[in-house]
Motif scaffolding. Sequence first.
Motif, short mmCIF file in Angstrom:
data_model
loop_
_atom_site.label_atom_id
_atom_site.label_comp_id
_atom_site.label_asym_id
_atom_site.label_seq_id
_atom_site.Cartn_x
_atom_site.Cartn_y
_atom_site.Cartn_z
N GLY A 20 0.83 -1.21 0.00
CA GLY A 20 0.00 0.00 0.00
C GLY A 20 0.86 1.25 0.00
N GLY A 41 0.21 4.49 0.32
CA GLY A 41 -0.37 5.73 0.85
C GLY A 41 0.64 6.42 1.75
N GLY A 42 0.13 7.28 2.65
CA GLY A 42 1.02 8.02 3.52
C GLY A 42 1.85 7.11 4.41
N ALA A 43 1.20 6.14 5.07
CA ALA A 43 1.93 5.25 5.98
C ALA A 43 2.95 4.42 5.21
N GLU A 47 1.24 -1.66 -4.82
CA GLU A 47 0.09 -0.75 -4.72
C GLU A 47 -0.96 -1.19 -5.74
N LYS A 48 -2.20 -1.34 -5.27
CA LYS A 48 -3.20 -1.92 -6.17
C LYS A 48 -3.74 -0.94 -7.21
N GLY A 92 -0.57 7.29 -3.14
CA GLY A 92 -1.18 8.37 -2.35
C GLY A 92 -2.40 7.96 -1.55
N GLY A 93 -3.18 7.01 -2.09
CA GLY A 93 -4.36 6.56 -1.35
C GLY A 93 -5.20 7.71 -0.84
N ASN A 94 -5.81 7.50 0.31
CA ASN A 94 -6.62 8.56 0.91
C ASN A 94 -5.78 9.74 1.34
N THR A 95 -4.52 9.46 1.68
CA THR A 95 -3.66 10.55 2.16
C THR A 95 -3.61 11.66 1.10
N ALA A 146 -2.33 -6.96 -3.46
CA ALA A 146 -1.93 -8.02 -2.52
C ALA A 146 -3.17 -8.84 -2.16
N THR A 163 -2.37 -0.73 4.12
CA THR A 163 -3.41 -0.72 3.09
C THR A 163 -4.60 0.17 3.41
N ILE A 180 -10.01 1.61 -0.90
CA ILE A 180 -9.86 1.46 0.56
C ILE A 180 -10.93 0.50 1.07
N ASP A 228 -8.61 -4.61 2.61
CA ASP A 228 -7.86 -5.80 2.17
C ASP A 228 -6.83 -6.24 3.20
N GLY A 257 -0.84 3.14 10.11
CA GLY A 257 -1.87 3.93 9.43
C GLY A 257 -3.25 3.38 9.70
N GLU A 258 -4.17 3.66 8.77
CA GLU A 258 -5.58 3.36 9.03
C GLU A 258 -5.89 1.86 9.06
P1 ADP Z 1 -2.87 5.40 5.18
O1 ADP Z 1 -3.35 6.78 5.49
O2 ADP Z 1 -3.09 4.46 6.29
O3 ADP Z 1 -1.50 5.40 4.61
P2 ADP Z 1 -4.01 5.41 2.54
O4 ADP Z 1 -5.44 5.33 2.22
O5 ADP Z 1 -3.33 6.72 2.35
O6 ADP Z 1 -3.84 4.86 4.02
O7 ADP Z 1 -3.19 4.36 1.65
C1 ADP Z 1 -3.54 3.01 1.55
C2 ADP Z 1 -3.01 2.51 0.21
O8 ADP Z 1 -3.07 1.09 0.18
C3 ADP Z 1 -3.83 3.01 -0.98
O9 ADP Z 1 -2.98 3.56 -1.95
C4 ADP Z 1 -4.53 1.73 -1.48
O10 ADP Z 1 -4.79 1.75 -2.86
C5 ADP Z 1 -3.50 0.67 -1.11
N1 ADP Z 1 -4.06 -0.69 -1.03
C6 ADP Z 1 -5.23 -1.07 -0.46
N2 ADP Z 1 -5.40 -2.39 -0.58
C7 ADP Z 1 -4.32 -2.87 -1.24
C8 ADP Z 1 -3.92 -4.17 -1.68
N3 ADP Z 1 -4.70 -5.25 -1.50
N4 ADP Z 1 -2.74 -4.29 -2.33
C9 ADP Z 1 -1.96 -3.21 -2.56
N5 ADP Z 1 -2.30 -1.96 -2.19
C10 ADP Z 1 -3.45 -1.79 -1.53
#
Ligand code: ADP
Length: 633
Positions: A139, A141-143, A162-163, A168-171, A329, A364, A397, A400, A599-600
């Motif tokens: 994943g 994202g920020g974490a 990263e899926k 960047g994800g939610n961050t 993953a 994740t 999000i 997973d 992280g989250e």
């Molecule tokens: P946090 O704030 O905890 O870092 P984020 O939402 O910023 O959380 O980042 C979580 C990241 O993990 C996202 O980019 C999301 O697409 C990625 N992610 C979620 N599930 C999977 C997975 N099964 N395999 C790879 N990446 C994943």
Amino acid sequence: MLLRTTAVCTVLTLALAGLSAQAKDGTYTAVTQGRNGDVTVNVTITNDKIKSVTLGDWSETHPIADLPAKLLPENIVKYQTTNVDIVSGATLTSFAIKAGVIDCLKQAGLDPKNFAKPMPKAPVSAEKVTESADIVVIGAGGAGLSAAVAAAQQGKHVIVIEKTHFAGGNTSVAGGCYNASAPDIEAKQDMSASRRALIDGILAETPRNELHKSLIEKVKAQMAEYDAKKGKHLFDSPELHALQTWKAGDYQGNLELVYKLTQEAPAMQKELASMGFKWKDYTEQVVGALWPRSNRALNYKSGVGYIDTFLAEIDGKKLPVTFRMQTRATDLIVRDGRVVGVRAKGDDGKTYEITGKSGVVLTTGGFSASVEMRQHYDTIWDKKLDDKVMTTNVPGITGDGIKMAEKVGADLIQMGYIQLLPTTDPYTGATNHAVSLTTGIYLNKDGKRFVNEMGRRDELAKAALAQPDHKFFVLATSDANMIDKEGRNQYGIKVADLIAQKKVFKADTWDELAQKAGINPVNMKKTIEEWVAFCKNPVNDPFGRPSCDPGVRLDGKSPYYATVFTPSVHHTMGGVKINVKAQVLDAKGKVIPGLYAAGEVTGGIHGTNRVGCNAVPDALVFGRIAGLSASGK
Ligand code: ADP
């Protein structure tokens, strides 16, 4: 519908032609609607062929929209079809680009049906790929990026999977505010009597455990010193931040983890600065943040600044981090009781088995975008978080990591605690449409206030859901708003687009504004008068509000604005149980060797209610701890 049927369509070089056999060569422009606002699409036609597709001014979200902006125009030209694959996770932007091209084809006199053949499918590979590194981070994202940078700084080779198509994800879409006690910055603000009373209340509590007792004693000593120096500026310390955070989660979080977070947040803030991140030299109090210790980037409008900073650090310092994007993953690999790697599925059809000699870091995110999981686990919202309730989260999000960790014996903690953010877009659930501080007074359509807007997020969301249509408004004047000189809001979205979408209303008089927004004008004006009076002497607010800061005053000039809001699912406080070293624990409290989380995806820090602006420091601080722990530090 994405395409505005009344779209402004301008032929730049040649006059409009009706549908005819031979199109007129030239460049055509269509304006369609994307996720955030208008998308301008320019198409050049030569000899009945699409010669080029370019995109003009827009306010779609970086980095989510970066890939569709590049890929769709390329594929449309390459395959001469508008039936190209969309980028999942950026659906609205993708459709806006396609709709714009179709519109331009029509303007050119070409029949869009002749540009609709399916794009050739990429061959699906059944290949199995095996890779290894020192540490695998799941994943980006920020974490995850914080963990990857910390581990790579120790010389570890890291593979990040990263899926989605973007890091960047939610961050990256979050507001990006960052709570850290930074007394030098906060010293520019006054300590009001009601803020002092909040501290006194916290210090008068009966200690619930030894750590609670020691934190209270530390803050009492700090306050004695502050009083001896006759301090008038805003007081803050990591210990006060910890006490407020713990109380705001109804004492359900793990205070040891909370204190780690508040102790390390200032150091992480400095670490980011050393990587080039520029902080504003003042703090504010964001919705639900409960104290004015929310820091923001100087030059970024959202949390994407953290992501860009980590990516630039990896790039600039040539840190040994490899990314596997669009790779999801699916399972953790366990050998001899130790987590040694991860199985993943690539969008290219390949199966990956990636091992990490020193450990696997799970980052994740939470599960706000999984309706199934939030309905299953919720214990706060009477199982009403169905698909009619939107989310602020990006679509990936979906919990997973929580599922993967559970399968290898990780303890899940406080999964029922789910946060709704009160101030989101009623049409998309996003957090990017406000044109003023979202701590301004909240009015229902009856024109009346209904809550202390500086209170906890759970209380704000519950109060908002009790209003007609679950909606409320925040007002602003031309003197107190967050609209820049180019007419964009703090997220870079054109306010004119937001007005066209009826998310924001604008008028020269309060009466006209009330009429446009559908608010009772008589009650609204009375509420404004009472608020203006309170701001002159901020005591005895009927809802217990402690302050009126300059950005939320309503005695300024017109034009006036009203932004409409509704609550959406924002943060899942529950998740995988960890210790202060970010090691994952099983149901007996024992460390699962090789597995770290941050992280989250983790649970048990924030308790029932996460304090606004504590999520980013949580992700970045524990991400760094996880990266260092996995590196043997
Ligand atoms: P946090 O704030 O905890 O870092 P984020 O939402 O910023 O959380 O980042 C979580 C990241 O993990 C996202 O980019 C999301 O697409 C990625 N992610 C979620 N599930 C999977 C997975 N099964 N395999 C790879 N990446 C994943």
